[in-house]
Design an enzyme around this catalytic site. Structure first.
Site, PDB file in Angstrom:
ATOM      1  N   GLY A 211       0.520  -1.332  -0.034  1.00 15.97           N
ATOM      2  CA  GLY A 211       0.050   0.064  -0.187  1.00 15.97           C
ATOM      3  C   GLY A 211       0.794   1.339  -0.116  1.00 15.97           C
ATOM      4  N   GLY A 213       3.050   2.541  -2.201  1.00 19.82           N
ATOM      5  CA  GLY A 213       3.426   3.080  -3.501  1.00 19.82           C
ATOM      6  C   GLY A 213       2.755   4.484  -3.840  1.00 19.82           C
ATOM      7  N   CYS A 216      -0.094   3.718  -5.998  1.00 19.55           N
ATOM      8  CA  CYS A 216      -0.836   2.551  -5.513  1.00 19.55           C
ATOM      9  C   CYS A 216      -2.136   2.923  -4.624  1.00 19.55           C
ATOM     10  CB  CYS A 216      -0.106   1.886  -4.324  1.00 19.55           C
ATOM     11  SG  CYS A 216      -0.978   0.828  -3.592  1.00 19.55           S
TER      12      CYS A 216
END
Ligand code: 5GP
Length: 389
Positions: A211, A213, A216
């Site tokens: 989670g 990124g 993301c």
């Protein structure tokens, strides 16, 4: 060797407790979890007179692979814009690593791995049988790696959710095929899964990050994840206790975040967004005044001024754009967990790398560490009560 990372003012080992909300008991993990922006590194008295004397190369021995090597542990992410052969070509001679993206064909890969030794390049696969078949096909077509340094030395096995048992079995199977290769596998974000991938899976390096990124949206879409600094601290401790390594993957937006990841105990730090927009990237560039137009990955139009890049379309590998490009769209049973953005042109990747390595050297000097190896032992985090960027 296991080490305990100091975080001044934070609670120590996490404990799961039952928390009553009215009549209902819910499971909560106690203790605050931290992200890069929640901390700073406290400067300390130092005998170092110059940051130029700081050694940012580290020697690695692996848990399973029979390899000893000295590298600068920065890794380009296996995203189709960033994990390119051009990136590997540039970072390799600097002792840095690149995880190639999965979308090169057999001929391209054979050419690349036959041309010269690619000791810093990871051949990336997912969990599909096609991926394994491609890896084995390319490997069969290459000279034996021990004899001339050519061939596939490193494999990255990448999946969005590394918590499934089938993933551990998949990593184990790859280890059986490649007993001497350095295998990096992930992603996970908690210590018990790090241990399982290292011991049962046969991985040498576990990739950490669910989670964080830059492109993301997993936390937004699924509500799942783990603050990245805490994930690194906890997973590094588990891995080092087993002589394994971790690669912190995602969430570094600036050199100081890379510094904090290493201070937290990361052995390697993987970068996507920070390297996006450099000359070594592939994808849809926008140029000053004109844009290249594509159908899928096939370009159908030309730009007026191809030497004047303005921005690159950078997207998550689970985004609609990625699924459109590689899977013919988003399947009905799943949703996109990534987004797209435009990143400004940054010039050569070496300009970005120089900022990162400069930041790392300077941080080592601030805490009196003569080398990156010593840095986590010398670093003390302080928790901050506001975002300091
Ligand atoms: P960054 O350095 O850009 O912050 O993070 C790069 C990492 O983000 C990648 O190495 C990969 O682990 C993760 N990532 C890339 N694309 C996606 C995506 O579409 N969804 C999710 N959840 N993670 C992604």
């Amino acid at each position: 060797m296991a080490h305990t990372q100091e975080v001044a003012g934070s609670s120590p080992a996490p404990t799961t407790c039952l928390f009553s909300i009215g009549q209902i008991q819910m499971k909560f993990e106690d203790g605050i979890k931290l992200d890069f922006e929640d901390v700073l590194i406290r400067p300390k008295r130092s005998t170092l007179s110059s940051r130029s004397g700081v050694n940012i190369e580290k020697v690695y021995n692996y848990l399973h692979a029979s390899v000893q090597e000295a590298v600068v542990p920065i890794v380009a992410a296996n995203m189709d814009t960033v994990g390119t052969m051009a990136m590997a070509e540039k970072l390799g001679p600097e002792g840095m690593q690149t995880c190639l993206h999965k979308y090169y064909n057999v001929a391209e890969l054979v050419d690349f791995f036959t041309e010269k030794p690619r000791l810093g390049t990871f051949f990336t696969i997912g969990v599909k049988q096609d991926d394994v078949d491609k890896l084995l096909t390319v490997d069969d077509m290459l000279p034996e790696m021990d004899k001339c340094g050519l061939g596939i030395h490193k494999i990255c096995i990448d999946v969005a959710n590394g918590y499934q048992k089938v993933f551990v079995d998949h990593v184990k199977r790859c280890r059986e095929f490649f007993p001497d290769a350095v295998i990096m596998a992930g992603n996970v974000c908690t210590p018990e899964m790090v241990s399982e991938l290292l011991i049962s899976g046969g991985a040498d390096i576990v990739k950490i990050g669910i989670g964080p990124g830059s492109v993301c949206t997993t936390r937004m879409v699924t509500g799942c994840g783990y603050p990245q600094l805490s994930a690194i601290i906890e997973c590094a401790d588990a891995a080092h206790g087993l002589n394994g390594h971790i690669c912190a993957d995602g969430g570094c937006r600036m050199p100081g975040d890379v510094v904090k990841a290493f201070a937290a105990g990361a052995d390697f730090v993987m970068l996507g967004g920070m390297l996006a927009g450099t000359d070594e990237c592939e994808g849809d560039w926008e140029y000053e005044g004109w844009i290249n137009t594509h159908i899928g990955r096939v370009q159908i139009g030309t730009s007026l001024n191809p030497d004047k890049k303005k921005s690159l379309k950078f997207y998550g590998m689970s985004s609609e754009d990625a699924m459109e490009a590689h899977n013919g769209g988003v399947g009905t049973y799943r949703t996109s967990e990534g987004k797209s953005e435009s990143v400004a042109y940054k010039g050569s990747v070496m300009d970005v790398i120089q900022e990162i390595t400069g930041g790392l050297r300077s941080a080592c000097a601030y805490v009196g560490a003569r080398s990156l190896k010593d840095f986590p032992k010398c670093a003390t985090f302080i928790r901050t009560n506001r975002v300091h960027y």
